[in-house]
Design an enzyme around this catalytic site. Structure first.
Site, mmCIF file in Angstrom:
data_model
loop_
_atom_site.group_PDB
_atom_site.id
_atom_site.type_symbol
_atom_site.label_atom_id
_atom_site.label_comp_id
_atom_site.label_asym_id
_atom_site.label_seq_id
_atom_site.Cartn_x
_atom_site.Cartn_y
_atom_site.Cartn_z
ATOM 1 C CB THR A 134 -19.666 -32.543 9.455
ATOM 2 O OG1 THR A 134 -19.139 -31.272 9.793
ATOM 3 C CG2 THR A 134 -19.535 -32.728 7.948
ATOM 4 C CG ASP A 135 -21.016 -27.726 11.701
ATOM 5 O OD1 ASP A 135 -20.009 -28.308 11.266
ATOM 6 O OD2 ASP A 135 -20.975 -26.887 12.627
ATOM 7 C CD GLU A 136 -15.879 -28.713 8.567
ATOM 8 O OE1 GLU A 136 -15.352 -28.730 7.444
ATOM 9 O OE2 GLU A 136 -15.234 -28.699 9.624
ATOM 10 C CE1 TYR A 159 -14.909 -34.784 7.158
ATOM 11 C CE2 TYR A 159 -15.399 -32.488 7.654
ATOM 12 C CZ TYR A 159 -15.549 -33.832 7.935
ATOM 13 O OH TYR A 159 -16.342 -34.232 8.975
ATOM 14 C CB SER A 162 -15.818 -36.330 0.732
ATOM 15 O OG SER A 162 -15.424 -36.061 2.063
ATOM 16 C CE LYS A 163 -19.195 -36.948 7.176
ATOM 17 N NZ LYS A 163 -19.184 -38.340 7.722
ATOM 18 C CG ASN A 188 -15.742 -27.527 15.039
ATOM 19 O OD1 ASN A 188 -16.551 -27.072 14.246
ATOM 20 N ND2 ASN A 188 -14.452 -27.594 14.782
ATOM 21 N NE ARG A 290 -8.330 -25.920 7.845
ATOM 22 C CZ ARG A 290 -9.034 -26.468 8.849
ATOM 23 N NH1 ARG A 290 -10.317 -26.195 8.980
ATOM 24 N NH2 ARG A 290 -8.473 -27.276 9.693
HETATM 25 P P1 NAD Z 1 -11.787 -39.835 13.382
HETATM 26 O O1 NAD Z 1 -10.937 -39.442 12.233
HETATM 27 O O2 NAD Z 1 -11.281 -39.607 14.766
HETATM 28 O O3 NAD Z 1 -12.149 -41.386 13.298
HETATM 29 C C1 NAD Z 1 -12.502 -41.994 12.089
HETATM 30 C C2 NAD Z 1 -12.507 -43.507 12.315
HETATM 31 O O4 NAD Z 1 -12.904 -44.132 11.085
HETATM 32 C C3 NAD Z 1 -11.126 -44.090 12.687
HETATM 33 O O5 NAD Z 1 -11.272 -45.035 13.722
HETATM 34 C C4 NAD Z 1 -10.660 -44.752 11.393
HETATM 35 O O6 NAD Z 1 -9.799 -45.873 11.629
HETATM 36 C C5 NAD Z 1 -11.985 -45.189 10.781
HETATM 37 N N1 NAD Z 1 -11.899 -45.290 9.313
HETATM 38 C C6 NAD Z 1 -11.399 -44.355 8.451
HETATM 39 N N2 NAD Z 1 -11.475 -44.828 7.190
HETATM 40 C C7 NAD Z 1 -12.048 -46.047 7.252
HETATM 41 C C8 NAD Z 1 -12.401 -47.023 6.286
HETATM 42 N N3 NAD Z 1 -12.166 -46.822 4.983
HETATM 43 N N4 NAD Z 1 -13.000 -48.159 6.698
HETATM 44 C C9 NAD Z 1 -13.248 -48.378 8.018
HETATM 45 N N5 NAD Z 1 -12.907 -47.516 8.992
HETATM 46 C C10 NAD Z 1 -12.312 -46.354 8.610
HETATM 47 O O7 NAD Z 1 -13.177 -39.111 13.141
HETATM 48 P P2 NAD Z 1 -14.193 -38.478 14.210
HETATM 49 O O8 NAD Z 1 -13.771 -37.106 14.513
HETATM 50 O O9 NAD Z 1 -14.427 -39.452 15.287
HETATM 51 O O10 NAD Z 1 -15.494 -38.372 13.290
HETATM 52 C C11 NAD Z 1 -16.392 -39.468 13.175
HETATM 53 C C12 NAD Z 1 -17.517 -39.073 12.238
HETATM 54 O O11 NAD Z 1 -18.188 -37.931 12.749
HETATM 55 C C13 NAD Z 1 -17.043 -38.697 10.831
HETATM 56 O O12 NAD Z 1 -17.963 -39.199 9.903
HETATM 57 C C14 NAD Z 1 -17.047 -37.170 10.842
HETATM 58 O O13 NAD Z 1 -17.281 -36.669 9.549
HETATM 59 C C15 NAD Z 1 -18.205 -36.892 11.776
HETATM 60 N N6 NAD Z 1 -18.147 -35.624 12.519
HETATM 61 C C16 NAD Z 1 -17.026 -35.287 13.233
HETATM 62 C C17 NAD Z 1 -17.026 -34.112 13.986
HETATM 63 C C18 NAD Z 1 -15.822 -33.700 14.821
HETATM 64 O O14 NAD Z 1 -15.798 -32.583 15.348
HETATM 65 N N7 NAD Z 1 -14.822 -34.557 14.997
HETATM 66 C C19 NAD Z 1 -18.151 -33.281 14.003
HETATM 67 C C20 NAD Z 1 -19.268 -33.658 13.232
HETATM 68 C C21 NAD Z 1 -19.258 -34.833 12.519
HETATM 69 O O1 DAU Z 2 -17.726 -28.645 12.262
HETATM 70 C C1 DAU Z 2 -17.533 -30.029 12.373
HETATM 71 C C2 DAU Z 2 -16.150 -30.382 11.891
HETATM 72 O O2 DAU Z 2 -15.248 -29.902 12.884
HETATM 73 C C3 DAU Z 2 -15.950 -31.881 11.668
HETATM 74 O O3 DAU Z 2 -16.791 -32.301 10.628
HETATM 75 C C4 DAU Z 2 -14.496 -32.178 11.305
HETATM 76 O O4 DAU Z 2 -14.322 -33.589 11.208
HETATM 77 C C5 DAU Z 2 -13.609 -31.646 12.405
HETATM 78 O O5 DAU Z 2 -12.263 -31.840 12.068
HETATM 79 C C6 DAU Z 2 -13.884 -30.148 12.635
HETATM 80 O O6 DAU Z 2 -13.445 -29.355 11.492
HETATM 81 P P1 DAU Z 2 -12.667 -27.959 11.667
HETATM 82 O O7 DAU Z 2 -11.892 -27.699 10.446
HETATM 83 O O8 DAU Z 2 -13.575 -26.890 12.158
HETATM 84 O O9 DAU Z 2 -11.696 -28.372 12.923
HETATM 85 P P2 DAU Z 2 -10.148 -28.100 13.191
HETATM 86 O O10 DAU Z 2 -9.894 -28.538 14.596
HETATM 87 O O11 DAU Z 2 -9.274 -28.616 12.117
HETATM 88 O O12 DAU Z 2 -10.073 -26.499 13.156
HETATM 89 C C7 DAU Z 2 -10.849 -25.699 14.025
HETATM 90 C C8 DAU Z 2 -10.523 -24.245 13.711
HETATM 91 O O13 DAU Z 2 -9.166 -23.979 14.111
HETATM 92 C C9 DAU Z 2 -10.591 -23.897 12.238
HETATM 93 O O14 DAU Z 2 -11.074 -22.574 12.081
HETATM 94 C C10 DAU Z 2 -9.138 -23.976 11.763
HETATM 95 C C11 DAU Z 2 -8.366 -23.539 12.997
HETATM 96 N N1 DAU Z 2 -7.024 -24.153 13.150
HETATM 97 C C12 DAU Z 2 -6.923 -25.508 13.094
HETATM 98 C C13 DAU Z 2 -5.692 -26.124 13.222
HETATM 99 C C14 DAU Z 2 -5.563 -27.636 13.131
HETATM 100 C C15 DAU Z 2 -5.905 -23.358 13.385
HETATM 101 O O15 DAU Z 2 -6.018 -22.114 13.461
HETATM 102 N N2 DAU Z 2 -4.696 -23.963 13.508
HETATM 103 C C16 DAU Z 2 -4.533 -25.323 13.426
HETATM 104 O O16 DAU Z 2 -3.372 -25.796 13.526
#
Ligand code: NAD
Ligand code: DAU
Length: 354
Positions: A134-136, A159, A162-163, A188, A290
């Site tokens: 992730t970019d985070e 989070y 840990s990443k 995101n 947050r």
């Molecule tokens: P998600 O939470 O929707 O899905 C995570 C999946 O991993 C689920 O299917 C869950 O059952 C599985 N999982 C969790 N713990 C596990 C374990 N211990 N063993 C096996 N399986 C397990 O997550 P996502 O949003 O699809 O993100 C996927 C990956 O992409 C993550 O590594 C996240 O850090 C990264 N990422 C997400 C975003 C985003 O915007 N969602 C952006 C950049 C990177």
């Molecule tokens: O940037 C990549 C990341 O984007 C991924 O690595 C993460 O897995 C993914 O969850 C996401 O993280 P964010 O924290 O940016 O996403 P989230 O949707 O939780 O929040 C987006 C923005 O909205 C953030 O500034 C917090 C705000 N927010 C979020 C929630 C859930 C609110 O204002 N209210 C809310 O209830």
């Protein structure tokens, strides 16, 4: 059946994972695609109903913390590629219970690295361990500038810490043991099958149910949004054409302040639901911020664009419109994933914050 390659995709039942699984299963019928997922609250096999009967799709319920299970799966399938998405992925949950993130994201990733290293046993030709990050990990930007592949890591939430740690382990296994690794760091994502704890699907669900839209702080935080199918396309390209031991940033060139995005979402939902203009905006409620909230993320995705020819394929308005339509057509899915554990989490996160 003899397969040309076998790829284990971890976290394939999650949000991004199901799009990656679907793309690879359909695009490469000669590949065996093994979805390895523990099915936590975020994993859902309903996300993959349309591919579950394909002859090149396999599912293994396993936890990446379970070394014996990983060994059994490696013996059974002899994978030559790993695309590692399994993770705890929600920042707010990481603030509530950081250890879950240490276990899965750090220890689980190291377990998977060890298993790949052991089974590939220095015979690394045509092998790849591709880690999705992730970019985070880069922390927060000010008003200007972009994250590049050279930006130093400065994670601010449990989070992202840990990443970042998992990224460091992946890189270290590349350097120390010559394990063929690649890492990508994406901004995101949004799109179908996004779990409604994250901003966009949470707010779509709340608008449908006329519930408050909890905007954290002043709402002036900025994120760079990318349609999930474009992330899946980038993962496919990097898996096939990326340089070993390299990293790639992926982003949408699409920055939005949260409050502007929420207002656009309200407007589009009102149009689609046939509401009077301004109806959904009345649900906006500013709530406590947050902790450790990163001000701004923005990705410089010029490297993947120049080297691999990747570009986002849809505009934000197109992607968001398709996403809203998907949620309006899949209310049963929303109902299933928001029953049970979700209610407990929602109560803890939004009603008992002080
Ligand atoms: P998600 O939470 O929707 O899905 C995570 C999946 O991993 C689920 O299917 C869950 O059952 C599985 N999982 C969790 N713990 C596990 C374990 N211990 N063993 C096996 N399986 C397990 O997550 P996502 O949003 O699809 O993100 C996927 C990956 O992409 C993550 O590594 C996240 O850090 C990264 N990422 C997400 C975003 C985003 O915007 N969602 C952006 C950049 C990177
Ligand atoms: O940037 C990549 C990341 O984007 C991924 O690595 C993460 O897995 C993914 O969850 C996401 O993280 P964010 O924290 O940016 O996403 P989230 O949707 O939780 O929040 C987006 C923005 O909205 C953030 O500034 C917090 C705000 N927010 C979020 C929630 C859930 C609110 O204002 N209210 C809310 O209830």
């Amino acid at each position: 059946m003899n397969f040309e390659r076998t790829i284990v995709i971890t976290g394939g039942a999650g949000f991004i994972g199901n799009h990656v699984v679907r793309l690879l299963v359909n695009k490469y019928p000669s590949y065996r695609i093994v979805n390895l997922d523990a099915l936590t609250y975020a994993g859902n096999l309903e996300n993959l109903r349309d591919v579950e009967d394909k002859p090149n799709y396999y599912f293994e319920r396993a936890n990446i913390l379970d070394k014996d299970a990983l060994e059994r799966i490696f013996v059974l399938y002899q994978p030559d590629g790993i695309i590692h998405l399994a993770a705890e992925s929600h920042v707010d949950r990481s603030i509530l219970s950081p250890m879950d993130f240490v276990y899965t994201n750090v220890i689980g990733t190291v377990n998977l690295l060890n298993t790949a290293k052991y089974f590939w046993n220095n015979s690394f030709e045509n092998k790849l361990f591709y880690h999705i990050s992730t970019d985070e990990v880069y922390g927060a930007l000010g008003e200007t500038g972009f994250f590049t592949e050279e930006t130093p890591y400065a994670p601010n939430s449990p989070y992202s810490a840990s990443k970042a740690s998992s990224d460091h382990f992946v890189r270290a296994y590349g350097e120390t043991y010559h394990l063929p690794v690649i890492i990508s760091n994406c901004s995101n994502n949004y799109g179908p099958y996004h779990f409604p704890e994250k901003l966009i699907p949470l707010f779509i669900n709340n608008i449908i149910h006329k519930k408050p839209l909890p905007v954290y702080g002043d709402g002036k935080y900025t994120r760079d949004w990318l349609y999930v199918k474009d992330h899946a396309r980038a993962i496919d390209m990097i898996f096939h054409k990326g340089k070993i031991h390299d990293t790639y940033n992926i982003g949408g060139f699409n920055e939005w302040q949260n409050i502007d995005l929420v207002k656009l979402l309200c407007k589009m939902m009102d149009e689609k639901l046939g509401n009077a203009a301004g109806t959904s905006e009345q649900l906006i409620t500013y709530v406590k911020d947050r902790p450790g909230h990163d001000k701004r993320y923005a990705i410089d995705a010029s490297k993947i664009s120049k080297e691999l020819g990747w570009e986002p394929s849809v505009t934000f308005e197109q992607g968001l419109s398709e996403t809203i339509d998907w949620y309006l057509e899949n209310t049963e899915w929303l109902k299933h994933v928001t029953s049970g554990e979700y209610q407990r989490y929602y109560e803890l996160q939004y009603h008992k914050r002080d």
